[in-house]
Design an enzyme around this catalytic site. Structure first.
Site, PDB file in Angstrom:
ATOM      1  N   THR A  82       0.825  -1.217   0.000  1.00 31.69           N
ATOM      2  CA  THR A  82       0.000   0.000   0.000  1.00 31.69           C
ATOM      3  C   THR A  82       0.858   1.264   0.000  1.00 31.69           C
ATOM      4  O   THR A  82       0.581   2.221  -0.727  1.00 31.69           O
ATOM      5  CB  THR A  82      -0.915   0.040   1.247  1.00 31.69           C
ATOM      6  OG1 THR A  82      -1.878  -1.001   1.148  1.00 31.69           O
ATOM      7  CG2 THR A  82      -1.645   1.365   1.362  1.00 31.69           C
ATOM      8  N   HIS A 198      -8.704  -6.764   2.401  1.00 30.61           N
ATOM      9  CA  HIS A 198      -7.294  -7.058   2.669  1.00 30.61           C
ATOM     10  C   HIS A 198      -7.196  -8.482   3.195  1.00 30.61           C
ATOM     11  O   HIS A 198      -8.041  -8.915   3.961  1.00 30.61           O
ATOM     12  CB  HIS A 198      -6.752  -6.064   3.711  1.00 30.61           C
ATOM     13  CG  HIS A 198      -5.263  -6.088   3.861  1.00 30.61           C
ATOM     14  ND1 HIS A 198      -4.576  -7.156   4.391  1.00 30.61           N
ATOM     15  CD2 HIS A 198      -4.323  -5.159   3.537  1.00 30.61           C
ATOM     16  CE1 HIS A 198      -3.279  -6.887   4.384  1.00 30.61           C
ATOM     17  NE2 HIS A 198      -3.095  -5.682   3.869  1.00 30.61           N
ATOM     18  N   ASP A 257      -4.640  -1.016  -5.406  1.00 37.40           N
ATOM     19  CA  ASP A 257      -3.233  -0.749  -5.052  1.00 37.40           C
ATOM     20  C   ASP A 257      -2.278  -1.875  -5.438  1.00 37.40           C
ATOM     21  O   ASP A 257      -1.144  -1.634  -5.816  1.00 37.40           O
ATOM     22  CB  ASP A 257      -3.075  -0.363  -3.572  1.00 37.40           C
ATOM     23  CG  ASP A 257      -3.502  -1.446  -2.597  1.00 37.40           C
ATOM     24  OD1 ASP A 257      -4.272  -2.359  -2.983  1.00 37.40           O
ATOM     25  OD2 ASP A 257      -3.079  -1.375  -1.427  1.00 37.40           O
ATOM     26  N   HIS A 258      -2.729  -3.116  -5.347  1.00 35.54           N
ATOM     27  CA  HIS A 258      -1.851  -4.259  -5.668  1.00 35.54           C
ATOM     28  C   HIS A 258      -2.688  -5.523  -5.680  1.00 35.54           C
ATOM     29  O   HIS A 258      -3.875  -5.489  -5.344  1.00 35.54           O
ATOM     30  CB  HIS A 258      -0.696  -4.393  -4.667  1.00 35.54           C
ATOM     31  CG  HIS A 258      -1.142  -4.343  -3.230  1.00 35.54           C
ATOM     32  ND1 HIS A 258      -1.803  -5.374  -2.619  1.00 35.54           N
ATOM     33  CD2 HIS A 258      -1.062  -3.350  -2.305  1.00 35.54           C
ATOM     34  CE1 HIS A 258      -2.082  -5.040  -1.382  1.00 35.54           C
ATOM     35  NE2 HIS A 258      -1.662  -3.815  -1.152  1.00 35.54           N
TER      36      HIS A 258
HETATM   37  C1  GP9 Z   1      -2.954  -0.688   6.608  1.00 29.12           C
HETATM   38  C2  GP9 Z   1      -3.278  -0.860   5.181  1.00 29.12           C
HETATM   39  C3  GP9 Z   1      -2.693  -2.145   4.603  1.00 29.12           C
HETATM   40  O1  GP9 Z   1      -3.019   0.579   7.133  1.00 29.12           O
HETATM   41  O2  GP9 Z   1      -3.147   0.258   4.409  1.00 29.12           O
HETATM   42  O3  GP9 Z   1      -1.505  -2.042   3.918  1.00 29.12           O
HETATM   43  P1  GP9 Z   1      -0.937  -3.241   3.018  1.00 29.12           P
HETATM   44  O4  GP9 Z   1      -0.741  -4.446   3.902  1.00 29.12           O
HETATM   45  O5  GP9 Z   1      -1.946  -3.527   1.951  1.00 29.12           O
HETATM   46  O6  GP9 Z   1       0.354  -2.753   2.463  1.00 29.12           O
HETATM   47 MN    MN Z   2      -2.735  -2.586   0.278  1.00 26.15          MN
END
Ligand code: GP9
Ligand code: MN
Length: 428
Positions: A82, A198, A257-258
């Protein structure tokens, strides 16, 4: 010294493409919403499961006349996940080969970020996230990026059942964030970071309105449920924006984002995509994430250019008609005519309009056909792309590792004073 910036400037000058004139400034003075779709991958768009669309609300937006959608847009993150996405989107700089640049350099480095530039052209700026402020060092890095406000978890009333996994459930978070958005002086730049989709894709019975997949891989199967929930939360946000009248004077930028499903789950990926087996070409294409820009009156359509997260900043700056000429940006406007369409992955692999290299295997991008023996021309062309990728990554690293933006001076930019910002919620 400022000499260290010279090779960077030389490279960027050599590969400079002019932004698109037709789109220049079409969003001038609009509010900007940047909507971070956690772990959302492009393959779910227009896909059905269990007789339902997985992302009906995003699909509708994707096909709307006034949405610019991209179907060859790739995530380019490394270990910073992220945080790397945030770094690329708002600075057009890559994350680092190891670790997270936002954590390691976010506190001390100088940046010329989108929020800071927009602040200096009259915008108010805020980031919203339903997790603790320290995650990925956001509470410090955002000061360096010039964010006026950071509404992290401590700004919301958390009731039982409001939190799942990495923070507030998306529907509740997006709804509550709007109470602060409404108070921002316009025009504003607001970034909304969702979390519900997530890993490990936790979802309550009540929030799940689609069946889990049945690949038999328990890590993968609930992804479709949290992705569906994320989509519903975006649906609710969109109808709020319509009802409140905010949509009319705003530009929405949405991005995944990914990947959510890692390359360790080949059998499950094959099942989901309906393929017999998965090769490195399929895995490369699996790195596509949604990218859409929506604004009433925008000349939209599905754009097939090959690009990625590094290209977002120049694209947005042109749409907003905000001058940052000569900025140190490694991306190219996604709407520019002569872009090179080279998408670098953080490990040196790449996708381009002609060739894709992934896991050190080479393919034709259009057909997925593997290239085992290269002709002389192919050899030359591939070497040129690889050289560009290597240079771009290492020069971006030199900017971050050497804190080189200290030496970048422009008439349109005043260096950010980090002590101007304090994101702590005051008592009472
Ligand atoms: C946590 C969230 C997750 O604040 O933004 O980040 P990630 O694990 O996807 O890098
Ligand atoms: Mn993320």
């Amino acid at each position: 010294s400022d000499n260290q910036l010279k090779p960077v400037e030389k490279f960027l000058k050599e590969h400079h493409v002019s932004s698109d004139i037709q789109y220049k400034g079409v969003a001038k003075g609009k509010n900007v919403f940047v909507i971070h779709l956690e772990s959302l991958q492009q393959f779910v768009i227009d896909k059905k499961w269990d007789g339902q669309e997985i992302t009906p609300n995003l699909n509708k937006l994707y096909h709307q006349k006034d949405t610019l959608s991209f179907d060859n847009f790739f995530n380019q993150v490394g270990q910073g996940k992220t945080a790397d996405a945030e770094m690329m989107l708002e600075n057009s700089l890559f994350g680092l080969a190891e670790g997270s640049a936002m954590v390691m350099d976010g506190t001390s480095n100088t940046f010329q970020s989108v929020p800071a530039i927009l602040d200096q052209s009259g915008y108010s700026t805020a980031s919203f996230h339903g997790d603790v402020p320290s995650f990925w060092n956001r509470d410090n890095a955002y000061k360096s990026f010039g964010y006026q406000y950071f509404f992290s978890k401590e700004y919301y009333k958390i009731k039982p059942g409001y939190v799942s996994g990495y923070g507030m459930k998306d529907k509740i978070f997006l709804k509550d964030a709007m109470q602060y958005v409404e108070q921002l002086p316009q025009p504003f730049y607001a970034k909304l970071i969702t979390v519900s989709n997530h890993y490990p894709y936790l979802i309550s019975k009540k929030d799940a309105s689609i069946k889990a997949w049945d690949t038999g891989d328990p890590t993968v199967d609930p992804y479709v449920q949290t992705a569906h929930y994320l989509d519903q939360s975006i649906g609710e946000l969109l109808s709020y924006l319509k009802k409140s009248g905010l949509e009319k004077n705003s530009m929405l930028v949405l991005y995944g984002d990914h990947y959510g499903i890692s390359n360790n789950h080949k059998a499950a990926i094959a099942k989901i995509l309906g393929l017999d087996q998965i090769d490195n070409y399929n895995l490369a294409m699996f790195q596509k994430v949604p990218f859409m820009i929506h604004m009433p009156g925008l000349k939209g359509g599905v754009n097939h250019t090959y690009g990625g997260e590094i290209d977002v900043m120049p694209t947005i700056m042109n749409l907003l008609g905000v001058n940052n000429s000569g900025a140190i940006q490694f991306g190219q406007d996604l709407l520019a005519k002569n872009r090179n369409q080279i998408v670098a992955f953080r490990d040196g692999n790449f996708v381009s309009a002609k060739y894709t290299k992934y896991g050190n295997d080479l393919y034709f991008t259009k057909t997925g056909q593997q290239i085992t023996e290269k002709t002389a021309t192919e050899k030359k062309e591939v070497a040129e792309i690889q050289d560009y990728v290597n240079q771009e990554l290492s020069l971006s690293d030199s900017v971050i590792n050497g804190d080189l933006l200290r030496f970048s001076k422009h008439s349109w930019f005043k260096t950010v004073d980090k002590s101007d910002y304090n994101y702590k919620k005051s008592a009472g």
